[in-house]
Structures are given as C-alpha cells and as structure tokens.
Design an enzyme around this catalytic site. Structure first.
Site: not given
Ligand code: EPZ
Length: 420
Positions: A22-23, A92, A116, A121-125, A304, A396
């Site tokens: 999926k991812n 998201r 969620c 789940r911030p997107v600042d980066l 996950d 999902r």
């Molecule tokens: C991906 O989410 C996966 N989703 C998630 O899987 C998975 O849990 C996650 O990576 C971690 O491995 C998809 O690939 C669609 P991250 P993502 O950005 O990209 C922080 C599932 O069950 N962060 O790697 O949203 C964040 O808060 C789903 O299949 C920031 O601070 O995760 C977290 O602590 C759930 N700022 C860490 O980084 C940002 O801009 C990792 O999040 C982005 C993230």
C-alpha cells in the site's frame, strides 16, 4: 458497514501470497503528475486507499482503471491542481500530490491533512522542503496554497526521518533546475521504490537506499510501467499471526530483506523461520518468549507492526515492553485488547504487557488500520467468538484479509451490520 466474526483457537497453516505494498503504491501513484502520459502499475493492492487516491486523481481529470491488481493511469489530461478536503480527510497520503503538482504545473491547492487516530501527524517538513526548493506556500482556510515560477535545486536536511516528506520533496526536486541534496532522507523500502521509479522515468538520483539523496533536475520525464514491491507490513502481520496461533505458514511473494528487524524479533521469541528467495516459512510450536521491541525508522522495527506485536506478546508468558518512538500515542488498540482479557498497561509511549493469561472472545472496535489487524490477531487466539467492528479501517490496507486467513484455516467471516 461490515464486521468480522472470528472463532478463536485455530492454528494457522498453509501458504499465503502477500499483496503489493500500500505505502509503495501511495508513494508512486502521485508521480504520474510529474509527466503526462500512460502508466501501468502491476501488483497494485486492490484496497480502499488505492480507490481513494485514484478518485482524487479522477477529480483532477485523470483517468485510471484498477482491474484486480493491474492499475492503468492516463495523466495526459489534467484540469485541476486541487486536492479537496473530502479526499484528503479520507487519506492523508493524498498530500503526496503536492510536490509533483508544484514541480510540473507550478501551482497546487491541497487540503491540509488533519490528524489521525494516533497522533497530530504534522506536515511541516513537507512544506519547508518545498519552500526551500522555491515554492511559495501559504495556508488559508485549511488549504495549502502553493505556486512557483520554477523550482531551483537546493540543500535540505530533514529534522526527523519522514517517509512522506522525503517522497514529496524528492518528487519535486527531480524537475527543479540544478542539483538538490537531501540529507536525513527516509530509508523505507517504499521511498526507495519511488526513487527507483523516478529514475526509470528519467530522473537523475544518486544515493538511493541511503539517507543522502543527490538529485540533478531534468526538463522532462517519460511515463513508464512498474511493479509494486511486496507489502512488508502485511507480511509482518501474517508472520505474527502464524506465531501467535502456533502455526506453520509459508509466505510467498515477499522481500525478506525488508523484514530483517521483524524476523530477528520473531526468532528471539522462539519461532523457526526459513528464508528462501521471496518465500518465508515460519513455524511455532510452543508458547513464545516475551521479547521487548522499540520502533524506529527503517531498518528498525516498524511502527506499523507495533500493534500486532502487542497482541503477540499477550500470548508470551511473562513481562514484555513495546515502545513506539515514532508515534508515542499509537496505542488505541490496547483498551480494545483489554476486552479480550489482555493484561496491558500503557505508560507514556510504552505498553507493559503481562503475557500468558487466557484470552476470551468479545466484541471489539477498530480505530485505525493497524489496530484493526492487532484485534483480529488477538481474536484468532481468544477462546470462543469475537466480533470486530468497523472493518472499513482494515479494508484501507489489507486486500481480502479474511479470505487469506480462512485459506490458512482461520474461522473468520465478514457480515453486514448496522452496528457502528
Ligand atoms: C508513513 O506515514 C506511512 N504511511 C505510515 O503508515 C507509517 O506509520 C509512517 O510512514 C512511519 O513509518 C504511508 O506511507 C502512506 P512519517 P508518514 O512522515 O509519511 C514526524 C500505515 O499504517 N513528522 O515518516 O505520514 C511524524 O510526526 C501508515 O500504513 C514531522 O514531524 O510518516 C512522525 O513522528 C500509518 N513532520 C515521524 O515524523 C513532518 O512534516 C514519522 O512520520 C512529517 C512527519
């Protein structure tokens, strides 16, 4: 609305073919926005999140068809650069269209994804990386409004390892003028799969599979076809299910290299695993040893699979600790597991499990995709009948899970319900 009815006490045995990831699909599909054309993705999982992202592309004027696991997308005609809230709130990862839209069309209006079930789940980066590439971004009425006269190569360091932010910024950088260096980039196999697809499309990327990606921007790409890599989290879910039920299961179509942390912990708990090519045979005949895990970015133990491991440790006599360093509040499965008799306490970002106590069937409620999986695994070993509500969470990310489990001997049926 559907629910699952499970009769516990069956040892899983037989063989199961793991679906596409999926991812990986959610990382790769937005790349069709980088280059108008016809794309084919083989081994695409036929799951709700794929239907959601293809519906989002449809709202942009892009035609796609999913026939079983063959995904066809024609991104030649696009008539909107917007990802509306009604799509983004469902998933998201829709935000991954942001980088490609800005890079190819110089504009985008994408709804901010909300939080969620397990965190903000911030997107600042995502946004800071795209701004560093030259995107002008402002947030208004819950939407990210972005435009640029043209992206320019830059250097960007990710404060934390982020799968989505790496995917978004990498996708944008491939069309930026000049070279970009991304440091502390995420290493997840799904990020590597995206990088390899972009190179297949004509992008110039060095350092794939490392935390430093060097990209030389190009003017144009070409549309391609590709194979979606196997889903390492689905594979982990089945491995843990086989271990919990003291079964013997063969997983086909997997990439064992993507599962090294999970395999190591399963062996530590007493499982026998035989890895041959893209097949893993797991066998468990006794009660497992309690084994602590702490989640970490790849190649660490995946967050996950954290909920599934909590369920597994409920069957391991003794004390174990499960710590989530990625999502400290990702424990909504625990109160539901209590209903099955689990002895688990959560302190900050750690679940303390007293395993080995008998579990008995109950009605439980899913809260998110992986929590649902852990409830089903626990129901497989609980004495008697369990009902798992709100399986739309599960749909999902798992294709035909109940059929796959039934083929391994589980007693599980999907029924319609107006229970919510
Ligand atoms: C991906 O989410 C996966 N989703 C998630 O899987 C998975 O849990 C996650 O990576 C971690 O491995 C998809 O690939 C669609 P991250 P993502 O950005 O990209 C922080 C599932 O069950 N962060 O790697 O949203 C964040 O808060 C789903 O299949 C920031 O601070 O995760 C977290 O602590 C759930 N700022 C860490 O980084 C940002 O801009 C990792 O999040 C982005 C993230």
């Amino acid at each position: 609305m559907d629910k699952f009815i499970v009769e516990g006490g069956v040892r899983l045995s037989g063989a199961v073919r793991i679906s596409g990831a999926k991812n990986a699909a959610l990382a790769i599909i937005p790349a069709v926005l980088l280059q108008p054309g016809v794309y084919r993705f083989h081994n695409t999982p036929n799951i709700r999140d794929i239907w959601t992202i293809t519906r989002l592309l449809g709202a942009m004027g892009i035609h796609s068809e999913l026939n079983k696991n063959e995904l066809f997308i024609d991104s030649t005609n696009i008539n909107s650069y917007e990802a509306p809230y009604q799509h983004v709130k469902q998933m998201r990862a829709s935000i991954n269209v942001l980088g490609p839209l800005i890079a190819r069309y110089g504009r985008a209006r994408v709804s901010l994804p909300g939080g969620c079930a397990f965190g903000p789940r911030p997107v600042d980066l995502h946004l800071r990386g795209l701004e560093k590439l030259g995107a002008n971004i402002d947030i208004e009425n819950g939407y990210i409004n972005a435009h640029t006269e043209g992206l320019k190569g830059t250097r960007f360091h990710f404060d934390v390892s982020s799968v989505g932010a790496t995917e978004n910024v990498l996708s944008a950088a491939v069309l930026a003028k000049g070279s970009t260096i991304l440091t502390n980039a995420a290493l997840e196999p799904e990020v590597t799969a995206l990088a390899k697809l972009l190179v297949k499309m004509g992008a110039k990327i060095e350092g794939i599979g490392t935390t430093t990606l060097e990209i030389e921007g190009v003017d144009a790409l070409k549309s391609v076809e590709d194979d979606i890599i196997p889903d390492r989290i689905e594979a982990a879910t089945f491995l843990i299910g086989a271990a919990m039920t003291r079964g013997k299961v063969q997983l086909d179509g997997v990439n064992p290299y993507h599962l090294t942390a999970v395999i190591a912990k399963l062996e530590e708990s007493g499982c026998t695993l035989d890895v041959t090519g893209n097949t893993i045979m797991i066998e468990m005949n006794d009660a497992p040893q309690p084994v602590d895990i702490t989640t970490a970015p790849y190649p660490g133990f995946p967050t996950d699979a954290q909920a599934q491991w909590v369920a597994y440790m409920m069957t391991a006599p003794g004390a174990s600790r499960v710590t989530d360093m990625i999502y400290p509040t990702r424990f909504h499965h625990v109160p539901e597991l209590h209903r099955l008799g689990a002895k688990v306490d959560v302190h900050e970002n750690t679940a303390l499990i007293q395993g080995g106590h008998p579990l008995s069937g109950a009605t439980v409620m899913s809260s998110d995709l992986r929590a649902s999986a852990s409830l089903i695994l626990a129901a497989l070993v609980a004495e008697g009948r369990s009902e798992i509500l709100r399986v739309y969470h599960l749909d999902r990310g798992y294709e035909a899970l109940e059929d796959k489990l039934r083929n391994l001997g589980a007693s599980i049926t999907r029924v319609k319900t107006d229970e919510y």
